[in-house]
Design a protein around this motif. Sequence first.
Motif, PDB file in Angstrom:
ATOM      1  N   PRO A  15       0.823  -1.214   0.000  1.00 54.67           N
ATOM      2  CA  PRO A  15       0.000   0.000   0.000  1.00 54.67           C
ATOM      3  C   PRO A  15       0.853   1.258   0.000  1.00 54.67           C
ATOM      4  O   PRO A  15       1.817   1.382   0.766  1.00 54.67           O
ATOM      5  N   GLY A  16       0.505   2.167  -0.910  1.00 55.00           N
ATOM      6  CA  GLY A  16       1.230   3.424  -0.996  1.00 55.00           C
ATOM      7  C   GLY A  16       2.525   3.349  -1.773  1.00 55.00           C
ATOM      8  O   GLY A  16       3.245   4.352  -1.891  1.00 55.00           O
ATOM      9  N   ARG A  17       2.847   2.170  -2.331  1.00 54.36           N
ATOM     10  CA  ARG A  17       4.118   2.001  -3.056  1.00 54.36           C
ATOM     11  C   ARG A  17       3.878   1.636  -4.520  1.00 54.36           C
ATOM     12  O   ARG A  17       4.741   1.037  -5.161  1.00 54.36           O
ATOM     13  N   GLU A  18       2.723   1.998  -5.051  1.00 51.74           N
ATOM     14  CA  GLU A  18       2.342   1.571  -6.390  1.00 51.74           C
ATOM     15  C   GLU A  18       3.185   2.202  -7.497  1.00 51.74           C
ATOM     16  O   GLU A  18       3.147   1.750  -8.643  1.00 51.74           O
ATOM     17  N   CYS A  48      13.033 -13.528  -4.286  1.00 49.44           N
ATOM     18  CA  CYS A  48      13.420 -12.286  -4.966  1.00 49.44           C
ATOM     19  C   CYS A  48      12.240 -11.326  -5.082  1.00 49.44           C
ATOM     20  O   CYS A  48      12.364 -10.124  -4.800  1.00 49.44           O
ATOM     21  N   LEU A  49      11.088 -11.838  -5.511  1.00 52.49           N
ATOM     22  CA  LEU A  49       9.920 -10.974  -5.679  1.00 52.49           C
ATOM     23  C   LEU A  49       9.455 -10.410  -4.345  1.00 52.49           C
ATOM     24  O   LEU A  49       9.010  -9.262  -4.268  1.00 52.49           O
ATOM     25  N   ASP A  50       9.570 -11.206  -3.300  1.00 52.39           N
ATOM     26  CA  ASP A  50       9.148 -10.722  -1.980  1.00 52.39           C
ATOM     27  C   ASP A  50      10.036  -9.578  -1.512  1.00 52.39           C
ATOM     28  O   ASP A  50       9.544  -8.561  -1.019  1.00 52.39           O
ATOM     29  N   MET A  51      11.360  -9.717  -1.660  1.00 54.20           N
ATOM     30  CA  MET A  51      12.230  -8.656  -1.155  1.00 54.20           C
ATOM     31  C   MET A  51      12.137  -7.411  -2.036  1.00 54.20           C
ATOM     32  O   MET A  51      12.261  -6.285  -1.537  1.00 54.20           O
ATOM     33  N   LEU A  52      11.872  -7.570  -3.332  1.00 56.49           N
ATOM     34  CA  LEU A  52      11.691  -6.411  -4.196  1.00 56.49           C
ATOM     35  C   LEU A  52      10.408  -5.660  -3.836  1.00 56.49           C
ATOM     36  O   LEU A  52      10.383  -4.427  -3.796  1.00 56.49           O
ATOM     37  N   ARG A  53       9.345  -6.402  -3.572  1.00 55.98           N
ATOM     38  CA  ARG A  53       8.094  -5.760  -3.172  1.00 55.98           C
ATOM     39  C   ARG A  53       8.264  -5.052  -1.837  1.00 55.98           C
ATOM     40  O   ARG A  53       7.765  -3.937  -1.642  1.00 55.98           O
ATOM     41  N   ALA A  54       8.971  -5.680  -0.915  1.00 58.87           N
ATOM     42  CA  ALA A  54       9.210  -5.049   0.389  1.00 58.87           C
ATOM     43  C   ALA A  54      10.011  -3.762   0.247  1.00 58.87           C
ATOM     44  O   ALA A  54       9.873  -2.838   1.057  1.00 58.87           O
ATOM     45  N   ALA A  55      10.849  -3.689  -0.800  1.00 54.20           N
ATOM     46  CA  ALA A  55      11.670  -2.494  -1.028  1.00 54.20           C
ATOM     47  C   ALA A  55      10.913  -1.401  -1.766  1.00 54.20           C
ATOM     48  O   ALA A  55      11.450  -0.295  -1.938  1.00 54.20           O
ATOM     49  N   GLY A  56       9.690  -1.707  -2.240  1.00 56.38           N
ATOM     50  CA  GLY A  56       8.895  -0.681  -2.892  1.00 56.38           C
ATOM     51  C   GLY A  56       8.564  -0.929  -4.333  1.00 56.38           C
ATOM     52  O   GLY A  56       7.910  -0.101  -4.985  1.00 56.38           O
ATOM     53  N   ALA A  57       8.988  -2.063  -4.891  1.00 54.57           N
ATOM     54  CA  ALA A  57       8.663  -2.388  -6.276  1.00 54.57           C
ATOM     55  C   ALA A  57       7.281  -3.014  -6.370  1.00 54.57           C
ATOM     56  O   ALA A  57       6.764  -3.572  -5.391  1.00 54.57           O
TER      57      ALA A  57
END
Length: 462
Positions: A15-18, A48-57
């Motif tokens: 949320p807020g990182r779209e 990889c996808l989880d850590m990228l999403r956590a970083a704002g991707a």
Amino acid sequence: MTRPAFPHIPWSSLPGRENGPRVLGVNPWITDFAAFNVWSRPAGLLACLDMLRAAGASVALLDCLDPTWEAAPDLGLKWPRPGKYGTGHYPKEEIEPPAPLAFMDRRYSRYGLPRERVAEALAALDPAPDAVLVTTIMTYWYPGALDVLDLCAELWPDVPRLLGGTYATLCGEHAARHADAHLMAGPLETPENWSRLSWLIDFDAPQPSGNAGLSLALDLYADPPYSILLGSRGCPFHCEYCASHALYPRFRQGTADAVMKSIQSEHGRGVRDFAFYDDALLINPDRWLWPVLDRITAADLGLRLHTPNAMHVRHLTPEVCARLKAAGLTTVRLGLETTDFDHRHDVKLTREQWEAGARNLVSAGFELDDIGVYILFGLPGQDLGNVERAVAHVRGYGFRPHLAHYTPIPGSPMFGAACAASPYPLAGEPLFQNNSIWPCVPGGFNWDEARRWKLLLHGQQG
């Protein structure tokens, strides 16, 4: 009749990182002589996808081995119904084998979603990705990865494509010659790989920390019949036939809270079958495993737990077996390797430890049919008579013997011996590392021997 539109593969972000960069992850098809889904998931790619999403991707997943979209009208896809505990067959299309494998008297197939439907799904992705991550699970499945990379290059020629996973890490020189992509050797969370990806997509994100590499973006599967659990990466042991240390040099364990959070999330979506992906599940169990199993037992979640990666038999004390049984362990897989206990290639196991572990499992109430034992087959210079004796030994306990066909893996201590024993250029062409061709068995694969071993596994005269 108009073919229905291919379903939309959604982008997922916090949320807020779209407005972060969009990264598409792709798990390619399997290209092989045989394949069966035993709780298969691309754990490295999901990390990889989880850590990228956590970083704002924003991230999206296309798994060519599993539909990853929301339910949609009939798409003309004939997907076999899940079998026992969510395992089962893949849909497949017979294709011409690669030229180096043309000598094999076996059908070669592309397993997973139809290629044209994958191409349509990629073309329908909107908005387009800013980067594409393609993984590889087995070195000799690289043709599927190269095909996916070509599809992505046609659609988005200017979008960075990165190839990671086993093939990119262990067969880097071959991949550099054949893959139209940036190579990503080793885990993404290393400072070098993270900085490189960040530079390629102009993504100013802090270095991952905490549970990075152990948390998986499992929610990207829309309606999963099963899920996976990952409490650790790497392995503290150095088995001669294994390349775990080349893939993950450091053994890391996560926390009970993180694993339990994943279980609760997947359980809330209706998942009841969970497979442990740990290479060393029973090492330091106080760190995370016992707290997780205790919480599962106390909550009475009705889970079925599975261990497709063999457990180490020497750790199966009466207490361990009882705790595993109480939490819902259903599919038990053990690593025996051989009954020649004085000449082993894996973790030291004595006859007494094997017999005690087997006895403790039965005493804890495990069904004999649910206990499978892996026996290595096709090692360089192996006496196959020892394999036959091991099969008979396992059947004597009432357990199910399974031949673990040896795969010559670059980066493993035994690879040099495999290259010397095999008539094929294992180091130069990963296709010859395929265990289906019996690369280190004199004479290689043949149907008569395959049928004989099948009979032996079922207790019939070969």
